[in-house]
Scaffold this motif. Structure first.
Motif, PDB file in Angstrom:
ATOM      1  N   GLN A  19       0.829  -1.199   0.000  1.00  0.00           N
ATOM      2  CA  GLN A  19       0.000   0.000   0.000  1.00  0.00           C
ATOM      3  C   GLN A  19       0.867   1.254   0.000  1.00  0.00           C
ATOM      4  OE1 GLN A  19      -2.501  -0.550   3.403  1.00  0.00           O
ATOM      5  NE2 GLN A  19      -4.040  -1.686   2.247  1.00  0.00           N
ATOM      6  N   GLY A  20       2.018   1.233   0.670  1.00  0.00           N
ATOM      7  CA  GLY A  20       2.907   2.376   0.724  1.00  0.00           C
ATOM      8  C   GLY A  20       3.572   2.662  -0.609  1.00  0.00           C
ATOM      9  N   LEU A  21       3.542   1.702  -1.527  1.00  0.00           N
ATOM     10  CA  LEU A  21       4.198   1.878  -2.814  1.00  0.00           C
ATOM     11  C   LEU A  21       3.308   2.525  -3.868  1.00  0.00           C
ATOM     12  CD1 LEU A  21       6.137  -1.506  -3.101  1.00  0.00           C
ATOM     13  CD2 LEU A  21       7.040   0.722  -2.467  1.00  0.00           C
ATOM     14  N   GLU A  22       2.049   2.727  -3.555  1.00  0.00           N
ATOM     15  CA  GLU A  22       1.149   3.337  -4.522  1.00  0.00           C
ATOM     16  C   GLU A  22       1.552   4.778  -4.778  1.00  0.00           C
ATOM     17  OE1 GLU A  22      -2.969   2.904  -3.529  1.00  0.00           O
ATOM     18  OE2 GLU A  22      -2.719   0.794  -3.036  1.00  0.00           O
ATOM     19  N   LYS A  23       1.542   5.145  -6.048  1.00  0.00           N
ATOM     20  CA  LYS A  23       1.903   6.508  -6.435  1.00  0.00           C
ATOM     21  C   LYS A  23       0.836   7.471  -5.905  1.00  0.00           C
ATOM     22  CE  LYS A  23       3.895   7.458 -10.500  1.00  0.00           C
ATOM     23  NZ  LYS A  23       4.037   7.724 -11.955  1.00  0.00           N
ATOM     24  N   GLN A  81       7.166   9.699   1.397  1.00  0.00           N
ATOM     25  CA  GLN A  81       6.916   8.325   1.835  1.00  0.00           C
ATOM     26  C   GLN A  81       6.964   7.369   0.641  1.00  0.00           C
ATOM     27  OE1 GLN A  81       3.071   7.737   3.636  1.00  0.00           O
ATOM     28  NE2 GLN A  81       3.580   5.706   4.379  1.00  0.00           N
ATOM     29  N   TYR A  82       6.396   7.780  -0.483  1.00  0.00           N
ATOM     30  CA  TYR A  82       6.400   6.955  -1.689  1.00  0.00           C
ATOM     31  C   TYR A  82       7.829   6.672  -2.138  1.00  0.00           C
ATOM     32  CZ  TYR A  82       6.080   5.850  -6.666  1.00  0.00           C
ATOM     33  OH  TYR A  82       6.238   5.264  -7.896  1.00  0.00           O
ATOM     34  N   TYR A  83       8.646   7.718  -2.226  1.00  0.00           N
ATOM     35  CA  TYR A  83      10.033   7.530  -2.652  1.00  0.00           C
ATOM     36  C   TYR A  83      10.835   6.734  -1.615  1.00  0.00           C
ATOM     37  CZ  TYR A  83       9.511  10.652  -6.656  1.00  0.00           C
ATOM     38  OH  TYR A  83       9.130  11.205  -7.851  1.00  0.00           O
ATOM     39  N   ALA A  84      10.586   6.977  -0.337  1.00  0.00           N
ATOM     40  CA  ALA A  84      11.323   6.276   0.721  1.00  0.00           C
ATOM     41  C   ALA A  84      11.009   4.785   0.760  1.00  0.00           C
ATOM     42  CB  ALA A  84      11.014   6.902   2.079  1.00  0.00           C
ATOM     43  N   ALA A  85       9.866   4.378   0.224  1.00  0.00           N
ATOM     44  CA  ALA A  85       9.506   2.958   0.198  1.00  0.00           C
ATOM     45  C   ALA A  85      10.455   2.152  -0.686  1.00  0.00           C
ATOM     46  CB  ALA A  85       8.063   2.783  -0.266  1.00  0.00           C
ATOM     47  N   ASP A  86      11.073   2.826  -1.656  1.00  0.00           N
ATOM     48  CA  ASP A  86      12.057   2.174  -2.526  1.00  0.00           C
ATOM     49  C   ASP A  86      13.432   2.708  -2.109  1.00  0.00           C
ATOM     50  OD1 ASP A  86      13.725   1.251  -4.529  1.00  0.00           O
ATOM     51  OD2 ASP A  86      12.471   1.951  -6.191  1.00  0.00           O
ATOM     52  N   MET A  87      14.072   2.008  -1.186  1.00  0.00           N
ATOM     53  CA  MET A  87      15.310   2.504  -0.591  1.00  0.00           C
ATOM     54  C   MET A  87      16.437   2.693  -1.600  1.00  0.00           C
ATOM     55  SD  MET A  87      14.745   3.372   2.425  1.00  0.00           S
ATOM     56  CE  MET A  87      16.421   3.727   2.893  1.00  0.00           C
ATOM     57  N   VAL A  88      16.512   1.867  -2.611  1.00  0.00           N
ATOM     58  CA  VAL A  88      17.564   2.012  -3.623  1.00  0.00           C
ATOM     59  C   VAL A  88      17.375   3.326  -4.378  1.00  0.00           C
ATOM     60  CG1 VAL A  88      18.531   1.019  -5.731  1.00  0.00           C
ATOM     61  CG2 VAL A  88      17.919  -0.475  -3.828  1.00  0.00           C
ATOM     62  N   ARG A  89      16.158   3.573  -4.798  1.00  0.00           N
ATOM     63  CA  ARG A  89      15.847   4.814  -5.530  1.00  0.00           C
ATOM     64  C   ARG A  89      16.034   6.038  -4.638  1.00  0.00           C
ATOM     65  NH1 ARG A  89      10.049   5.963  -8.488  1.00  0.00           N
ATOM     66  NH2 ARG A  89      10.702   7.768  -9.700  1.00  0.00           N
ATOM     67  N   TYR A  90      15.576   5.925  -3.394  1.00  0.00           N
ATOM     68  CA  TYR A  90      15.668   7.037  -2.434  1.00  0.00           C
ATOM     69  C   TYR A  90      17.130   7.367  -2.143  1.00  0.00           C
ATOM     70  CZ  TYR A  90      13.515   9.825   1.351  1.00  0.00           C
ATOM     71  OH  TYR A  90      13.060  10.832   2.160  1.00  0.00           O
TER      72      TYR A  90
END
Length: 123
Positions: A19-23, A81-90
């Motif tokens: 759910q946290g990954l939804e744009k 929060q959306y960007y932080a859910a993908d730690m590599v991208r963040y």
């Protein structure tokens, strides 16, 4: 029974992470988000550098930046929060912010050398 409980707990955790990954509905593009994070870093550094300065401006830097980029605090928080859910991208985003900060630092150091106004830099 313990195994079923553990599997159920893991399944719930997986679903909640998805759910946290939804744009977000009001999405901030990555380049704009990097610019916001860069400006936040600069403003926070200025605030801590001029903490006891009698000429320090009492402007709320976060509010100023949100107006500058035409986003509200909820939109920024959701996108962060959306960007932080993908730690590599963040992490890559913050590496880009750091590169921008280093480039700006080098620019000012070069200018200080030209003008003879050298101050020791902290590493």
């Amino acid at each position: 029974m313990k195994k079923i409980g553990l599997l159920l707990l893991l399944a719930l955790q997986f679903v909640s992470c998805k759910q946290g990954l939804e744009k977000p509905d009001t999405f901030i593009e990555e380049d704009k988000m990097i610019a916001i994070l860069y400006d936040i870093a600069v403003m926070d550094a200025l605030k801590s550098y001029n903490l006891n300065s009698p000429t320090a401006n009492p402007v709320d830097s976060r509010e100023y930046l949100l107006k500058k980029y035409q986003v509200d605090s909820l939109q920024f928080a959701q996108n962060n929060q959306y960007y932080a859910a993908d730690m590599v991208r963040y992490k890559k985003m913050f590496e880009k912010v750091n590169q921008l900060l280093e480039a700006e630092k080098k620019k000012y150091e070069a200018e200080a050398l030209k003008t003879g106004n050298q101050k020791p830099t902290e590493n």
